[in-house]
Design a protein around this motif. Structure first.
Motif, PDB file in Angstrom:
ATOM      1  N   MET A   1       0.853  -1.201   0.000  1.00 15.79           N
ATOM      2  CA  MET A   1       0.000   0.000   0.000  1.00 15.79           C
ATOM      3  C   MET A   1       0.883   1.243   0.000  1.00 15.79           C
ATOM      4  O   MET A   1       1.921   1.255   0.628  1.00 15.79           O
ATOM      5  N   SER A   2       0.401   2.296  -0.710  1.00 13.43           N
ATOM      6  CA  SER A   2       1.202   3.521  -0.678  1.00 13.43           C
ATOM      7  C   SER A   2       0.379   4.664  -0.091  1.00 13.43           C
ATOM      8  O   SER A   2      -0.846   4.619  -0.020  1.00 13.43           O
ATOM      9  N   LEU A   3       1.104   5.671   0.332  1.00 13.22           N
ATOM     10  CA  LEU A   3       0.501   6.822   0.995  1.00 13.22           C
ATOM     11  C   LEU A   3       0.752   8.060   0.135  1.00 13.22           C
ATOM     12  O   LEU A   3       1.904   8.328  -0.247  1.00 13.22           O
ATOM     13  N   ALA A   4      -0.312   8.800  -0.183  1.00  8.80           N
ATOM     14  CA  ALA A   4      -0.157  10.030  -0.955  1.00  8.80           C
ATOM     15  C   ALA A   4       0.091  11.185   0.002  1.00  8.80           C
ATOM     16  O   ALA A   4      -0.696  11.428   0.909  1.00  8.80           O
ATOM     17  N   VAL A   5       1.204  11.875  -0.215  1.00  5.70           N
ATOM     18  CA  VAL A   5       1.566  12.989   0.668  1.00  5.70           C
ATOM     19  C   VAL A   5       1.177  14.293  -0.031  1.00  5.70           C
ATOM     20  O   VAL A   5       1.586  14.552  -1.160  1.00  5.70           O
ATOM     21  N   VAL A   6       0.372  15.093   0.655  1.00  6.82           N
ATOM     22  CA  VAL A   6      -0.219  16.285   0.036  1.00  6.82           C
ATOM     23  C   VAL A   6       0.541  17.547   0.458  1.00  6.82           C
ATOM     24  O   VAL A   6       0.972  17.678   1.598  1.00  6.82           O
ATOM     25  N   GLU A   7       0.688  18.476  -0.501  1.00  8.33           N
ATOM     26  CA  GLU A   7       1.337  19.760  -0.235  1.00  8.33           C
ATOM     27  C   GLU A   7       0.251  20.763   0.187  1.00  8.33           C
ATOM     28  O   GLU A   7      -0.638  21.083  -0.607  1.00  8.33           O
ATOM     29  N   PRO A   8       0.294  21.253   1.421  1.00  6.47           N
ATOM     30  CA  PRO A   8      -0.829  22.064   1.917  1.00  6.47           C
ATOM     31  C   PRO A   8      -1.060  23.377   1.163  1.00  6.47           C
ATOM     32  O   PRO A   8      -2.180  23.876   1.130  1.00  6.47           O
ATOM     33  N   ALA A   9      -0.018  23.927   0.544  1.00  8.24           N
ATOM     34  CA  ALA A   9      -0.200  25.207  -0.148  1.00  8.24           C
ATOM     35  C   ALA A   9      -0.929  25.057  -1.472  1.00  8.24           C
ATOM     36  O   ALA A   9      -1.447  26.041  -2.021  1.00  8.24           O
ATOM     37  N   THR A  10      -0.958  23.814  -2.020  1.00 14.13           N
ATOM     38  CA  THR A  10      -1.610  23.616  -3.314  1.00 14.13           C
ATOM     39  C   THR A  10      -2.738  22.587  -3.239  1.00 14.13           C
ATOM     40  O   THR A  10      -3.514  22.465  -4.171  1.00 14.13           O
ATOM     41  N   ALA A  11      -2.775  21.838  -2.146  1.00 12.93           N
ATOM     42  CA  ALA A  11      -3.725  20.732  -1.973  1.00 12.93           C
ATOM     43  C   ALA A  11      -3.479  19.619  -2.988  1.00 12.93           C
ATOM     44  O   ALA A  11      -4.359  18.804  -3.251  1.00 12.93           O
ATOM     45  N   GLU A  12      -2.260  19.583  -3.583  1.00 14.44           N
ATOM     46  CA  GLU A  12      -1.947  18.526  -4.560  1.00 14.44           C
ATOM     47  C   GLU A  12      -0.945  17.529  -3.995  1.00 14.44           C
ATOM     48  O   GLU A  12      -0.159  17.867  -3.104  1.00 14.44           O
ATOM     49  N   VAL A  13      -0.992  16.298  -4.549  1.00 12.02           N
ATOM     50  CA  VAL A  13      -0.073  15.250  -4.084  1.00 12.02           C
ATOM     51  C   VAL A  13       1.346  15.612  -4.503  1.00 12.02           C
ATOM     52  O   VAL A  13       1.609  15.936  -5.659  1.00 12.02           O
ATOM     53  N   MET A  14       2.290  15.578  -3.537  1.00 17.89           N
ATOM     54  CA  MET A  14       3.683  15.907  -3.869  1.00 17.89           C
ATOM     55  C   MET A  14       4.578  14.669  -3.860  1.00 17.89           C
ATOM     56  O   MET A  14       5.682  14.704  -4.373  1.00 17.89           O
ATOM     57  N   ALA A  15       4.104  13.555  -3.245  1.00 16.10           N
ATOM     58  CA  ALA A  15       4.920  12.336  -3.213  1.00 16.10           C
ATOM     59  C   ALA A  15       4.033  11.159  -2.823  1.00 16.10           C
ATOM     60  O   ALA A  15       2.980  11.342  -2.206  1.00 16.10           O
ATOM     61  N   GLU A  16       4.484   9.962  -3.227  1.00 13.26           N
ATOM     62  CA  GLU A  16       3.839   8.725  -2.752  1.00 13.26           C
ATOM     63  C   GLU A  16       4.922   7.919  -2.050  1.00 13.26           C
ATOM     64  O   GLU A  16       6.025   7.776  -2.586  1.00 13.26           O
ATOM     65  N   VAL A  17       4.605   7.417  -0.869  1.00 16.52           N
ATOM     66  CA  VAL A  17       5.594   6.605  -0.146  1.00 16.52           C
ATOM     67  C   VAL A  17       4.916   5.320   0.323  1.00 16.52           C
ATOM     68  O   VAL A  17       3.695   5.293   0.514  1.00 16.52           O
ATOM     69  N   PRO A  18       5.719   4.271   0.524  1.00 12.55           N
ATOM     70  CA  PRO A  18       5.120   3.021   1.024  1.00 12.55           C
ATOM     71  C   PRO A  18       4.511   3.242   2.405  1.00 12.55           C
ATOM     72  O   PRO A  18       5.047   4.003   3.216  1.00 12.55           O
TER      73      PRO A  18
ATOM     74  N   VAL B 139       9.287   4.116  10.381  1.00 17.21           N
ATOM     75  CA  VAL B 139       8.105   3.466   9.804  1.00 17.21           C
ATOM     76  C   VAL B 139       7.048   4.532   9.547  1.00 17.21           C
ATOM     77  O   VAL B 139       6.688   5.289  10.445  1.00 17.21           O
ATOM     78  N   VAL B 140       6.580   4.564   8.303  1.00 14.23           N
ATOM     79  CA  VAL B 140       5.546   5.530   7.934  1.00 14.23           C
ATOM     80  C   VAL B 140       4.224   4.784   7.843  1.00 14.23           C
ATOM     81  O   VAL B 140       4.056   3.910   7.006  1.00 14.23           O
ATOM     82  N   GLY B 141       3.309   5.133   8.727  1.00 13.02           N
ATOM     83  CA  GLY B 141       2.013   4.471   8.705  1.00 13.02           C
ATOM     84  C   GLY B 141       1.089   5.139   9.715  1.00 13.02           C
ATOM     85  O   GLY B 141       1.517   6.010  10.484  1.00 13.02           O
ATOM     86  N   PRO B 142      -0.171   4.722   9.726  1.00  7.72           N
ATOM     87  CA  PRO B 142      -1.138   5.408  10.588  1.00  7.72           C
ATOM     88  C   PRO B 142      -0.848   5.230  12.077  1.00  7.72           C
ATOM     89  O   PRO B 142      -0.454   4.141  12.502  1.00  7.72           O
ATOM     90  N   GLY B 143      -1.100   6.290  12.840  1.00  8.41           N
ATOM     91  CA  GLY B 143      -0.879   6.222  14.281  1.00  8.41           C
ATOM     92  C   GLY B 143      -1.720   5.154  14.937  1.00  8.41           C
ATOM     93  O   GLY B 143      -1.261   4.453  15.843  1.00  8.41           O
ATOM     94  N   SER B 144      -2.951   5.006  14.441  1.00 10.11           N
ATOM     95  CA  SER B 144      -3.862   4.051  15.074  1.00 10.11           C
ATOM     96  C   SER B 144      -3.401   2.607  14.887  1.00 10.11           C
ATOM     97  O   SER B 144      -3.835   1.719  15.606  1.00 10.11           O
ATOM     98  N   VAL B 145      -2.507   2.373  13.901  1.00  5.19           N
ATOM     99  CA  VAL B 145      -1.967   1.024  13.674  1.00  5.19           C
ATOM    100  C   VAL B 145      -0.495   0.969  14.122  1.00  5.19           C
ATOM    101  O   VAL B 145      -0.136   0.251  15.054  1.00  5.19           O
ATOM    102  N   CYS B 146       0.336   1.787  13.457  1.00  8.50           N
ATOM    103  CA  CYS B 146       1.790   1.692  13.709  1.00  8.50           C
ATOM    104  C   CYS B 146       2.160   2.298  15.067  1.00  8.50           C
ATOM    105  O   CYS B 146       2.985   1.742  15.795  1.00  8.50           O
ATOM    106  N   GLY B 147       1.558   3.464  15.372  1.00 12.66           N
ATOM    107  CA  GLY B 147       1.845   4.076  16.674  1.00 12.66           C
ATOM    108  C   GLY B 147       1.395   3.169  17.803  1.00 12.66           C
ATOM    109  O   GLY B 147       2.127   2.932  18.771  1.00 12.66           O
ATOM    110  N   LYS B 148       0.205   2.629  17.651  1.00 11.91           N
ATOM    111  CA  LYS B 148      -0.366   1.759  18.677  1.00 11.91           C
ATOM    112  C   LYS B 148       0.517   0.519  18.875  1.00 11.91           C
ATOM    113  O   LYS B 148       0.796   0.111  20.003  1.00 11.91           O
ATOM    114  N   ARG B 149       0.974  -0.068  17.771  1.00  9.69           N
ATOM    115  CA  ARG B 149       1.812  -1.265  17.876  1.00  9.69           C
ATOM    116  C   ARG B 149       3.126  -0.956  18.613  1.00  9.69           C
ATOM    117  O   ARG B 149       3.576  -1.727  19.452  1.00  9.69           O
TER     118      ARG B 149
END
Ligand code: NDP
Length: 457
Positions: free
Chosen positions: A1-18, A182-192
């Motif tokens: 699964m990949s994560l779309a990283v958004v640039e707040p000044a444009t609201a556009e995707v600036m990168a995708e990371v695993p 590790v890049v992932g959601p807090g509710s999963v990765c942070g919790k673990r």
């Protein structure tokens, strides 16, 4: 699964990371656990040299990392450069620590008693999106200096600079497995991370609500925790202050990082007799704020981090209470103008909850006693400012306010060499300064019997 990283000044995707899940956290913890014996055994001077090399490599890439951070977090490029400068300073400051982690000898009967500052093992670091790399450095540098290995979980909104730091750690010569991201959601990765039996300690910065859950989750394995949580800090302005200076600097105290700052002085308490003059000066200063493209050298304030954050911040503003506001660009991007509501009371929702956006409440008070009472009338106790020309009053009020980090005639909160952290529900423990090393070591006490054998118990 990949994560779309958004640039707040444009609201556009600036990168995708695993995007990691619990399995990736387990793998990172296993790598950190395997690397711990080697890392703790690195001779103090050699570990110090690696830390300095790490700092030098970050410094060498300052401009690239600052631009990445400015784009991903939506912060002005000049602020981002300052933050990367602090990251470098932080690694250099703690590079001195491996050779200075001294214990004590304590006078006792029959032998020698000595203490050691031992590393804890694998430390889990959970970081928010408002100051991604700088908050990472406050945790990473003392943790590594003390001989721990780390698993870092950046916020999903702003993971890019942490991934760069992981690469730089390897480039600088840190052994494999010492520094893991590790890049992932807090509710999963942070919790673990919080519940993982092989993680000895969690250092977290973020909301008080998530902090409560982390304290509860850490209890299962009696993990040590450092929690840097929310704030609702007061900027107390007495009528005897330099009102021009207090009013002109108030926007920096509350609207820095678009108000997405746990130290934001979002309650401005002003002695009633100085209220009109203060508001007049502050209005001019707010009108002059340059809100816009984070990559422009002139910009002082950027957008909010996300559409969700913009909606939350907006929910605190009632038009009837707005005294004045600054400007903000139109169009794409999560823009919100600096907004001042006055006169407010300390019971208003906007004065009680952490807004985490560019919204200030100005609240009048009469005299020192009421100022202290209002400043302390909050569940939080992180930071704050006191403006007065009366030195004795400044110190009297500073001692009476229940907060961990105060400044007099200034809005500064953070220096690498001084402790930072909150009272009350703003957190537990201290980061930075000499105190942080205590938070990444456990004290071991060793007694060595020296009496002749027939005298020993
Ligand atoms: P959170 O407290 O939710 O996030 C901070 C970090 O914790 C992130 O890395 C997040 O991961 C992680 N996290 C989230 N849930 C858990 C969990 N259950 N277990 C372990 N880690 C977890 O802050 P938000 O980003 O959601 O912001 C919400 C509000 O929090 C803001 O509006 C502001 O009021 C406050 N806040 C305060 C900060 C401060 O410095 N005082 C900093 C940031 C926010 P991920 O986001 O990747 O899911």
């Amino acid at each position: 699964m990949s994560l779309a990283v958004v640039e707040p000044a444009t609201a556009e995707v600036m990168a995708e990371v695993p995007r990691a899940g619990a399995d990736e956290v387990d793998a990172a913890v296993a790598a950190a656990k395997a690397a711990f014996p080697e890392w703790r055994a690195v001779a103090p001077a050699d570990r110090a040299a690696l830390m300095r090399r790490f700092a030098d490599q970050i410094e060498g890439e300052t401009e690239d990392i600052a631009r990445l951070e400015a784009r991903n977090a939506g912060k002005p490029i000049s602020d981002a450069r300052g933050e990367i400068g602090m990251v470098v300073e932080c690694f250099r400051y703690y590079a001195a620590a491996p050779e200075r982690l001294m214990g004590r000898t304590i006078p006792v009967a029959g032998g020698i008693d000595m203490t050691f500052c031992e590393p804890m093992g694998v430390v889990g670091l959970i970081v928010p999106w408002n100051f991604p790399l700088v908050i990472t450095s406050w945790k990473t540098a003392p943790a590594l200096a003390a001989g721990n290995t780390i698993v870092l979980k950046p916020a999903e909104l702003t993971p890019l600079s942490a991934l760069e730091l992981e690469r730089i750690a390897l480039d600088a010569g840190l052994p494999e497995g010492v520094f893991n991201v590790v890049v992932g959601p807090g509710s999963v990765c942070g919790k673990r991370l919080v519940e993982h039996p092989d993680v000895a300690k969690i250092a977290f910065t973020g909301s008080t609500e998530v902090g409560r859950g982390i304290a509860a989750g850490a209890a299962g394995t009696i993990k040590r925790v450092t929690l840097e949580l929310g704030g609702k800090s007061a900027n107390v302005v007495f009528a005897d202050a330099d009102i021009e200076a207090a009013g002109r600097s108030a926007p920096a105290g509350v609207f820095g990082n678009a108000g997405q700052d746990c130290c934001s002085r979002s309650r401005i308490l002003v002695e009633r007799s100085a209220m009109d003059e203060f508001l007049e000066v502050m209005e001019t200063a707010v009108g002059e704020m340059r809100v816009g493209d984070p990559l422009s050298e002139e910009t002082q304030m950027g957008p909010l981090i996300s559409e969700d954050q913009r909606e939350t911040v907006g929910s605190y503003v009632s038009e009837g209470d707005v005294a004045f506001r600054g400007s903000a660009p139109e169009g794409g991007g999560f823009w919100f103008p600096p907004t001042v509501m006055a006169p407010m009371t300390n019971d208003d929702r906007a004065a009680r909850e952490e807004i985490f956006g560019p919204v200030a409440c100005v609240i009048p008070f009469e005299g020192e006693e009421e100022a202290i009472r209002l400043a302390n009338d909050t569940i939080y106790g992180l930071s704050g400012s006191i403006w007065t020309r009366d030195g004795a009053r400044a110190l009297r009020v500073a001692r009476a306010i229940d907060a961990g980090v105060l400044s007099i005639n200034s809005h500064s909160s953070v220096r690498v060499s001084t402790p930072f952290g909150g009272f009350k529900q703003s957190g537990v423990g201290r980061e930075l300064g000499p105190d942080a090393l205590d938070a990444y070591t456990d004290v071991k006490n060793v007694y060595y019997a020296t009496d002749a054998p027939d005298e020993q118990l």
